[in-house]
Design a protein around this motif. Structure first.
Motif, PDB file in Angstrom:
ATOM      1  N   UNK A  49       0.781  -1.241   0.000  1.00 13.45           N
ATOM      2  CA  UNK A  49       0.000   0.000   0.000  1.00 13.45           C
ATOM      3  C   UNK A  49       0.816   1.296   0.000  1.00 13.45           C
ATOM      4  N   UNK A  50       2.075   1.262   0.457  1.00 12.13           N
ATOM      5  CA  UNK A  50       2.863   2.500   0.482  1.00 12.13           C
ATOM      6  C   UNK A  50       3.599   2.765  -0.830  1.00 12.13           C
ATOM      7  N   UNK A  51       3.418   1.906  -1.833  1.00 17.10           N
ATOM      8  CA  UNK A  51       4.116   2.101  -3.103  1.00 17.10           C
ATOM      9  C   UNK A  51       3.539   3.315  -3.836  1.00 17.10           C
ATOM     10  N   UNK A  52       4.394   4.192  -4.371  1.00 12.56           N
ATOM     11  CA  UNK A  52       3.929   5.423  -5.014  1.00 12.56           C
ATOM     12  C   UNK A  52       3.431   5.205  -6.449  1.00 12.56           C
ATOM     13  N   UNK A  53       2.369   4.456  -6.588  1.00  9.19           N
ATOM     14  CA  UNK A  53       1.787   4.169  -7.914  1.00  9.19           C
ATOM     15  C   UNK A  53       0.976   5.375  -8.371  1.00  9.19           C
ATOM     16  N   UNK A  54       1.406   5.993  -9.460  1.00  9.97           N
ATOM     17  CA  UNK A  54       0.676   7.122 -10.035  1.00  9.97           C
ATOM     18  C   UNK A  54       0.520   6.876 -11.524  1.00  9.97           C
ATOM     19  N   UNK A  55      -0.681   6.483 -11.968  1.00  6.20           N
ATOM     20  CA  UNK A  55      -0.868   6.204 -13.393  1.00  6.20           C
ATOM     21  C   UNK A  55      -0.609   7.442 -14.244  1.00  6.20           C
ATOM     22  N   UNK A  56       0.025   7.221 -15.383  1.00  2.00           N
ATOM     23  CA  UNK A  56       0.336   8.314 -16.307  1.00  2.00           C
ATOM     24  C   UNK A  56      -0.396   8.159 -17.632  1.00  2.00           C
ATOM     25  N   UNK A  57      -1.204   7.078 -17.765  1.00  2.00           N
ATOM     26  CA  UNK A  57      -1.848   6.798 -19.038  1.00  2.00           C
ATOM     27  C   UNK A  57      -3.054   5.903 -18.781  1.00  2.00           C
ATOM     28  N   UNK A  58      -4.047   5.972 -19.689  1.00  2.00           N
ATOM     29  CA  UNK A  58      -5.188   5.071 -19.657  1.00  2.00           C
ATOM     30  C   UNK A  58      -5.378   4.481 -21.038  1.00  2.00           C
ATOM     31  N   UNK A  59      -5.657   3.194 -21.080  1.00  2.00           N
ATOM     32  CA  UNK A  59      -5.915   2.531 -22.355  1.00  2.00           C
ATOM     33  C   UNK A  59      -7.242   1.794 -22.312  1.00  2.00           C
ATOM     34  N   UNK A  60      -7.631   1.238 -23.448  1.00  2.00           N
ATOM     35  CA  UNK A  60      -8.875   0.488 -23.546  1.00  2.00           C
ATOM     36  C   UNK A  60     -10.104   1.353 -23.343  1.00  2.00           C
ATOM     37  N   UNK A  61     -10.005   2.619 -23.721  1.00  3.34           N
ATOM     38  CA  UNK A  61     -11.072   3.578 -23.452  1.00  3.34           C
ATOM     39  C   UNK A  61     -12.391   3.226 -24.145  1.00  3.34           C
ATOM     40  N   UNK A  62     -12.340   2.358 -25.163  1.00  6.89           N
ATOM     41  CA  UNK A  62     -13.571   1.950 -25.844  1.00  6.89           C
ATOM     42  C   UNK A  62     -14.522   1.206 -24.908  1.00  6.89           C
ATOM     43  N   UNK A  63     -14.005   0.628 -23.824  1.00  6.52           N
ATOM     44  CA  UNK A  63     -14.835  -0.126 -22.887  1.00  6.52           C
ATOM     45  C   UNK A  63     -14.954   0.569 -21.530  1.00  6.52           C
ATOM     46  N   UNK A  64     -14.449   1.796 -21.411  1.00  7.25           N
ATOM     47  CA  UNK A  64     -14.478   2.517 -20.129  1.00  7.25           C
ATOM     48  C   UNK A  64     -15.914   2.711 -19.658  1.00  7.25           C
ATOM     49  N   UNK A  65     -16.162   2.442 -18.391  1.00  7.15           N
ATOM     50  CA  UNK A  65     -17.484   2.630 -17.795  1.00  7.15           C
ATOM     51  C   UNK A  65     -17.747   4.120 -17.609  1.00  7.15           C
ATOM     52  N   UNK A  66     -18.819   4.612 -18.208  1.00  6.00           N
ATOM     53  CA  UNK A  66     -19.093   6.051 -18.184  1.00  6.00           C
ATOM     54  C   UNK A  66     -19.417   6.564 -16.790  1.00  6.00           C
ATOM     55  N   UNK A  67     -19.902   5.713 -15.892  1.00  7.18           N
ATOM     56  CA  UNK A  67     -20.240   6.173 -14.549  1.00  7.18           C
ATOM     57  C   UNK A  67     -19.016   6.559 -13.727  1.00  7.18           C
ATOM     58  N   UNK A  68     -17.811   6.204 -14.199  1.00  6.64           N
ATOM     59  CA  UNK A  68     -16.595   6.608 -13.490  1.00  6.64           C
ATOM     60  C   UNK A  68     -16.464   8.130 -13.412  1.00  6.64           C
ATOM     61  N   UNK A  69     -17.043   8.842 -14.385  1.00  8.11           N
ATOM     62  CA  UNK A  69     -16.973  10.307 -14.384  1.00  8.11           C
ATOM     63  C   UNK A  69     -17.615  10.916 -13.141  1.00  8.11           C
ATOM     64  N   UNK A  70     -18.576  10.239 -12.544  1.00 11.29           N
ATOM     65  CA  UNK A  70     -19.313  10.783 -11.405  1.00 11.29           C
ATOM     66  C   UNK A  70     -18.663  10.485 -10.050  1.00 11.29           C
TER      67      UNK A  70
END
Length: 147
Positions: free
Chosen positions: A102-123
């Motif tokens: 849990x203390x690992x500094x994971x910071x995403x810099x990119x997103x892929x597979x956006x064709x299947x992204x769940x739209x409710x994530x915006x909320x």
């Protein structure tokens, strides 16, 4: 695809503790994948992935099992508890970030597979949030590894 960035040593493992790993420090890519294959493999709406070359990871404990999720890649998991651990394509591992300490500094810099992204994530930022209540935590007897 994101550029690689320098990351410190990483540690992690599966839910039951049968599998542990250490990743040597160095260049890596942190990203999110929303593709349908990752959704189904994780049982979630997206997967945070930490991409590293195979020679940087040292496995301890039980050997991960693999399933060929496609003609080019394997999905690794713990044969004891079933925790999804990684996607492996050739000599590259994409470790599921939830398996990292849990203390690992994971910071995403990119997103892929956006064709299947769940739209409710915006909320998500607008939805009220809360910690797990101490009363509920007091009732839980966890079978998970402490690490």
């Amino acid at each position: 695809m994101t550029e690689a960035h320098a990351f410190p040593q990483a540690r992690g493992g599966c839910q039951c503790g049968a599998i542990r790993f250490t990743i040597a420090p160095g260049l890596a890519k942190a990203s999110l994948c929303h593709c349908r294959m990752c959704q189904r493999a994780s049982g979630n709406v997206f997967v945070p992935l930490y991409e590293i070359p195979a020679e940087r990871i040292a496995w301890q404990g039980v050997e991960p099992q693999e399933w060929a999720s496609s003609n080019i890649s394997q999905r690794g998991f713990c044969p004891t508890c079933g925790t999804p651990l990684y996607l492996r394509t050739g000599d590259t591992y994409e470790i599921m970030a939830g398996c990292l300490h849990p203390d690992f500094p994971f910071t995403p810099a990119d997103q892929g597979g956006m064709e299947a992204r769940s739209t409710w994530l915006d909320a998500l930022a607008k939805i009220p949030s809360h910690d797990t209540t101490p009363a509920l935590l007091a009732q839980v007897v966890s079978n998970q590894s402490a690490e």
